[in-house]
Structure formats: structure tokens, C-alpha cells
Design a protein around this motif. Sequence first.
Motif: not given
Length: 253
Positions: A111-137
Amino acid sequence: MDLGLTDRVYVLTGASRGLGYATAECLVADGARVVLSARDGDAVAAAVKRLGGPDRAVGLTADLSDPATPERLVDTAREHFGRLDGALISMGGPPRGTAAAVTDDQWRESFETVFLGTVRAVRTVAHHLGQGGAIGLVLSTSARSPITGLGISNGLRPGLVGVAKDVADEYGPRGVRVVGLLPGRILTDRNRELLAAAGDPDLALAEIEAGIPLRRIGDPAEFGRVAAFVLSPAASYLTGVTVPVDGGALRAL
């Protein structure tokens, strides 16, 4: 088709080999630049060299279980290439075993790695993205249909699909897209390990391929091309969905 990837910059985790590396190859081939991370520093360095070196790729030795990793990836992309346009978040598969057989410690660690690690990465990257940004899981077909012997994956992957949909709703008004990718049987090191654990790998492979409409296991490059498209501006109206890359194996509509 011009995917519009020229000079765009993406971070990719777990990308020294397998599906992450295959995606990096496709992105770079279409003119993008990438920041790779994985736990094995030698493997990261070798992957960066194969991709063309610092003009096209840079690498970090890092683990998504470390809360500092996502910010390090973002900072590296901006410092080295001057921008960030998206990410492919891939995490190694959790331990094998049925949901009832694996231990509490294995559940917690996964849970700490697969789940929370993924959620944390998405949250952090998205904070720095603007119009046209994309995240694939990079998830798994276990998100829709349980896979025998992969109880932790069967438990965590569907939750990450829900997370992907939730954040796609939240980030959509900012023009940031989030898409889940569901690789099926693709000949990565992980699937080689699963085949080897079956006792008779040739028989296991034949049985697997018999259940795939295309009658073969996929090649990592076939996943990479789909992921590169999903991350590209060419997929600008695609968000909040999960895309199976499985040769038709999933039977759910």
C-alpha cells in the motif's frame, strides 16, 4: 500522424526497463525529452545512454516509496530541460500470493509503495502542470478482472483506477488529463518471472496465449506506442478513462 511531442518533456518512473522504458523510447523517437527514474542506478544510466544521452534523456536513482522522489523528478525536468509536460507513473508489481495468504506486512508495504507512492507522484506532478499536461498511470488488467495468484494487485489496482478518475475530474478544468493504462500479458521481466514460477513455462505460455484473442503475448513496444499517444497532445480529449493494452484478453465491456 504528428503526435505533437517535439520538445515536450516527461518524467517516467520505473523506466529503466520494461513498459516504462518502452514508452520512453517511443516518446524520444517522436522528439520528446525524458527524465527516467528507477531504483537501480546502473540500469538507469544504461537506459539513458541507449536513449541518446543528456540531449534527450537524464536519469535519477530513486524509489517512489520515498516521498521526496516526485519533487526531485519535477525539479530535474525543469532544471535540465526547462519545462514539464507530463508523466508516466509506473510502479513494480507487488509480491505474488493470494489475498488471504500474503501477510499484513506485505499488504502494508505494498500500500505504501504501489498505492500511496503512485497517488503522491500524481499529486506532485499535477501541481506543476498547466494546460495540455498529461499523466498516465501504468496499472494492470487486474483492475477490472482479478488475476489468479496476485491478490495484492487485485486489491490495490482497482482503487488506483478510482483515484485516476477522481483526479481527472479535479484537474480537468485546468486542462490536465489523467489516463489509466491496463497492460495485459506483455513480455516484460515481470511476466517472465511469473511464467518461470509456473513450473512449466512453455505450457503456461501456451495456456495464456490461448486466452488472448490475438493468440500471443504483447511486445513492450506495443504498450509504449499506446502510452506515448495517451501522453501526447494528439490525445487532447482523452481523460478519466482506463485503456486496456491486452490483445483483447479482458472480457468486460
